[in-house]
Design a protein around this motif. Structure first.
Motif, PDB file in Angstrom:
ATOM      1  N   UNK A 246     -65.372 -26.977 -18.830  1.00  0.00           N
ATOM      2  CA  UNK A 246     -64.958 -25.868 -17.972  1.00  0.00           C
ATOM      3  C   UNK A 246     -65.153 -26.251 -16.514  1.00  0.00           C
ATOM      4  N   UNK A 247     -64.391 -25.594 -15.641  1.00  0.00           N
ATOM      5  CA  UNK A 247     -64.470 -25.886 -14.210  1.00  0.00           C
ATOM      6  C   UNK A 247     -65.625 -25.163 -13.542  1.00  0.00           C
ATOM      7  N   UNK A 248     -66.173 -24.109 -14.169  1.00  0.00           N
ATOM      8  CA  UNK A 248     -67.264 -23.361 -13.558  1.00  0.00           C
ATOM      9  C   UNK A 248     -68.178 -22.773 -14.614  1.00  0.00           C
ATOM     10  N   UNK A 249     -69.385 -22.376 -14.180  1.00  0.00           N
ATOM     11  CA  UNK A 249     -70.360 -21.852 -15.126  1.00  0.00           C
ATOM     12  C   UNK A 249     -69.892 -20.560 -15.787  1.00  0.00           C
ATOM     13  N   UNK A 250     -69.193 -19.704 -15.037  1.00  0.00           N
ATOM     14  CA  UNK A 250     -68.743 -18.438 -15.624  1.00  0.00           C
ATOM     15  C   UNK A 250     -67.821 -18.675 -16.813  1.00  0.00           C
ATOM     16  N   UNK A 251     -66.901 -19.632 -16.675  1.00  0.00           N
ATOM     17  CA  UNK A 251     -66.006 -19.958 -17.787  1.00  0.00           C
ATOM     18  C   UNK A 251     -66.784 -20.558 -18.946  1.00  0.00           C
ATOM     19  N   UNK A 252     -67.737 -21.416 -18.618  1.00  0.00           N
ATOM     20  CA  UNK A 252     -68.558 -22.054 -19.650  1.00  0.00           C
ATOM     21  C   UNK A 252     -69.298 -20.993 -20.477  1.00  0.00           C
ATOM     22  N   UNK A 253     -69.834 -20.000 -19.788  1.00  0.00           N
ATOM     23  CA  UNK A 253     -70.555 -18.927 -20.474  1.00  0.00           C
ATOM     24  C   UNK A 253     -69.621 -18.141 -21.391  1.00  0.00           C
ATOM     25  N   UNK A 254     -68.406 -17.891 -20.942  1.00  0.00           N
ATOM     26  CA  UNK A 254     -67.457 -17.152 -21.781  1.00  0.00           C
ATOM     27  C   UNK A 254     -67.062 -17.964 -23.019  1.00  0.00           C
ATOM     28  N   UNK A 255     -66.992 -19.275 -22.887  1.00  0.00           N
ATOM     29  CA  UNK A 255     -66.702 -20.122 -24.046  1.00  0.00           C
ATOM     30  C   UNK A 255     -67.821 -20.038 -25.068  1.00  0.00           C
TER      31      UNK A 255
END
Length: 308
Positions: free
Chosen positions: A226-235
């Motif tokens: 992911x490009x950012x932590x927020x996206x990583x968390x949603x994954x």
């Protein structure tokens, strides 16, 4: 012999860096005709051709390549002189260009901005969020004054002012076998479906270092990034895997999401160190050391261990 002016050297180094008159003019806030005139005047003053101009592009002549290096040294020295004078005349005033990495900015900036508002109201703080490599280039070029990032950097030209250490926690989907545990051995990382940030983020490299220490093969099972932590968390919330999250990011990134859970590692937990970084020998080093000391105190309410 007629002497070059500061404006002429500044215009020439801008063109040498961009090899494009419009981009160079925009970079230094000068009109394109004025910039072109300044470079032409410098060529006349020095008696050499610095640029090879065509209808499509600009190239440095052999003399221009040599003299561009000298011009940058002169401008750096002049910048150091002005910086020194400003630091002596009025410390904790003027512009401070702070570079921050994306995995720190959302979680530390409220504390940083609050500190500057209370303690350094006469400073004009300008914040730039960029990845580590770009921040270091900006610091070396004088575009940035101070960096807030993860260390160690291992660069003699950069002085690190440690602020705090923070643990990583394991972020998992709710119901994961490791969720809620307080004593996870690092070796558990060997067999997990690990999600990481894209290449270029220092947090990715730190997570891989933790995995290597645990005996995991670098890159094993890392199929989604992911490009950012927020996206990583949603994954993670979507059940695609688990990830390592700095504790300062935990509250903001997991709030209002019932699909997530965390686990804590057994001591000593994997961690990262956050520091301010400045050019070694900068005229403002005493100011920056004072800012670092004040920031160490300001972060005490956060889930971190302030550096000694």
């Amino acid at each position: 012999m007629k002497q070059p002016t500061f404006a002429q050297l500044r215009a020439f180094t801008a063109v040498a860096g961009h090899l494009h008159f419009r981009d160079a003019a925009a970079a230094i806030g000068m009109s394109q005709p004025a910039l072109s005139g300044a470079v032409s005047a410098l060529e006349e003053t020095l008696g050499v051709q610095l640029l090879e101009r065509t209808t499509r592009k600009v190239l440095l002549s052999p003399a221009g390549e040599r003299l561009a290096v000298r011009a940058r040294v002169v401008l750096d020295a002049m910048g150091g002189l002005l910086e020194e004078a400003e630091a002596v005349r009025a410390p904790f005033t003027g512009v401070l260009r702070l570079g921050v990495i994306p995995t720190v900015a959302p979680y530390l900036l409220p504390t940083v901005l609050g500190l500057f508002h209370r303690s350094y109201p006469r400073m004009d703080l300008q914040v730039h969020e960029e990845q580590t490599a770009t921040l270091l280039e900006g610091l070396a070029a004088g575009r940035l004054d101070l960096l807030l990032l993860a260390v160690p950097l291992g660069m003699a030209s950069v002085t690190e002012l440690p602020l705090f250490d923070e643990d990583f926690v394991l972020l998992t989907p709710r119901g994961h076998p490791l969720s809620g545990r307080e004593d996870i051995p690092r070796e558990e990382l060997r067999g997990l479906q690990l999600l990481l940030l894209d290449e270029g983020h220092c947090l990715r490299d730190q997570a891989l270092d933790v995995c290597r220490d645990a005996g995991r093969t670098t890159g094993a099972d890392v199929t989604t990034t992911a490009a950012g932590l927020s996206t990583l968390v949603q994954l993670v919330a979507g059940g695609l895997g688990v990830t390592l999250l700095p504790r300062t990011a935990l509250r903001l990134e997991t709030a209002r999401n019932d699909s997530l859970a965390t686990g804590r590692f057994a001591d000593p937990a994997p961690s990262r160190r956050i520091a301010l970084a400045m050019r070694t020998g900068t005229a403002r080093q005493e100011e920056f050391r004072a800012v670092a000391a004040a920031l160490r105190e300001a972060v005490r309410p956060l889930p971190v261990s302030p550096a000694a």
